[in-house]
Scaffold this active site. Structure first.
Site, PDB file in Angstrom:
ATOM      1  N   SER B  15      13.342  -6.976 -23.233  1.00  0.00           N
ATOM      2  CA  SER B  15      12.827  -8.016 -24.135  1.00  0.00           C
ATOM      3  C   SER B  15      12.345  -7.453 -25.463  1.00  0.00           C
ATOM      4  CB  SER B  15      11.673  -8.771 -23.468  1.00  0.00           C
ATOM      5  OG  SER B  15      10.657  -7.870 -23.088  1.00  0.00           O
ATOM      6  N   ASP B 197       0.892 -10.084 -26.790  1.00  0.00           N
ATOM      7  CA  ASP B 197       0.476 -10.541 -25.461  1.00  0.00           C
ATOM      8  C   ASP B 197       0.092  -9.377 -24.541  1.00  0.00           C
ATOM      9  OD1 ASP B 197       2.886  -9.363 -25.007  1.00  0.00           O
ATOM     10  OD2 ASP B 197       3.823 -11.073 -24.015  1.00  0.00           O
ATOM     11  N   HIS B 200       4.447  -7.251 -25.439  1.00  0.00           N
ATOM     12  CA  HIS B 200       5.496  -7.424 -26.458  1.00  0.00           C
ATOM     13  C   HIS B 200       4.935  -7.212 -27.858  1.00  0.00           C
ATOM     14  CE1 HIS B 200       6.973  -9.757 -22.935  1.00  0.00           C
ATOM     15  NE2 HIS B 200       8.095  -9.128 -23.262  1.00  0.00           N
TER      16      HIS B 200
END
Lengths: 256, 256
Positions: B15, B197, B200
């Site tokens: 991600s 967060d 990320h």
């Protein structure tokens, strides 16, 4: 297709397309929403007109024979005219009729079954050039020792020519000229809200470009809207863990 | 290569790579500075670990036979570990030794002359996963009804393993773990300046990623720094107008 795996969105144009990779530019935003579904390939060439872009496009877009080896171009945006519409004393100027003929030629290279580059899988979107803010652009040109080389009415006329080509060729038109003109309330000075230098779009301008492209896709090719496509590889929490690596085989972006 | 014309930078990862298309993400910034020189292909798969990414990479990276038909991958970033380092009760967890072996396998797929995907034109950069802010991440996980599935020391240890693999394989390492850790003054709570967060990266975090990638290219492969590459097609004010369309033929990105 041999590798790299994802089909693509190709953006063909001039500096307005090249600048699409700015933060919140329309290329960046397309790449973000089509992530894991379609790659974005930027073929924007700053300063280019339709005359110069034709040989470029011939090299960038695969012939039918080559198409088996490379990713399919699923969406092609053609966005030119900002330089063609420069004043006739410039090297960038292309007469309006020739501009229209060049746009039609680009479209037919992809859509005419007799063309060596015929690609029925490719959906074409034609964008009109945005209006010019000659008040802004004149200042910058004169600071650089030049003179005003753009004309408000000329760009309007070229945008209309592009719209007419789209209608004649049966290709959806993203009529940016009118969208931006409407957004600034038909006041040329207020174009500075969408153009950082009178010619090139800022983030607010690119927001209109992105939104209108997506609306046009939704209306004309809804199967290619990013929400209607599946990622080439599964979301991590949907991987069939009892069936790895087979569960990780490339899939169609078109759901059954 | 049959068409599409530009060679590429391929970004392989999870991600953190997928998010590279955010505004000011590292993919967006690479695409911007390498515009008209190299295309950026994002192969970031949110949630994936090294175990799942291997079959993905085998499908995305051309075999030697296929390489003649597709753009050359000039730069390949490999950036994994954030999910491998998840706690052992998760499906994403990959033991540290297996993680290291998988990274080495990915690198050798490209660099080992005996590999079907051997590609001497490809320069590999290995990135370490950034540190985790478990204070931030725990709150979000608990809001979702889950429990903390990341561990600060585990991620540090996986980052060290990645660095060791890079050294052993002779591949330059972008040691993000330490760069981000240094940036926040070695205070875990201050990682929130770089992680939105806890896991990320935000724009400040991606700025470190981009800057460190460019520094590593400058040091190890200066010929591939964007300032040392030529655009595939000429700048508009350098087009030899007496010699169109020949003057618009694709050129090497490597100046003579």
């Amino acid at each position: 297709m041999a590798a790299n795996v994802e089909d693509v969105i190709m953006l063909l144009g001039d500096s307005l397309t090249q600048g699409g990779w700015e933060p919140n530019g329309f290329a960046e935003r397309l790449a973000y929403v089509y992530n894991r579904k379609l790659d974005v390939i930027n073929r924007g060439m700053s300063g280019y007109n339709t005359e110069w872009i034709i040989p470029i496009f011939e090299q960038c877009f695969a012939t039918q024979h080559e198409q088996q080896h490379v990713p399919k171009v699923r969406i092609l945006t053609i966005w030119l005219g900002a330089n063609d519409a420069a004043t006739p004393d410039t090297s960038q100027h292309v007469p309006r009729d020739k501009y229209a003929a060049n746009l039609a030629k680009l479209i037919r290279m992809v859509r005419d079954p007799a063309s060596p580059r015929y690609s029925p899988a490719t959906k074409v979107l034609l964008l009109t050039p945005p209006p010019v803010n000659t008040h802004q652009w004149r200042v910058l040109r004169e600071q650089d020792g030049g003179s005003l080389d753009r004309n408000f009415e000329a760009t309007r006329s070229y945008a209309q020519a592009a719209s007419d080509v789209g209608a004649a060729e049966g290709v959806p038109v993203v009529d940016l000229w009118n969208k931006v003109w409407d957004a600034c309330g038909h006041v040329e000075e207020r174009l500075s809200e969408y153009l950082w230098d009178g010619l090139h779009l800022n983030q607010q301008g690119y927001a209109i470009v992105f939104d209108e492209i997506i609306k046009t896709i939704s209306t004309n090719f809804p199967e290619l809207h990013y929400d209607n496509l599946a990622p080439v590889f599964p979301l991590w929490d949907r991987i069939d863990l009892d069936n790895v690596p087979a569960a990780l085989t490339k899939r169609s972006i078109f759901p059954n």
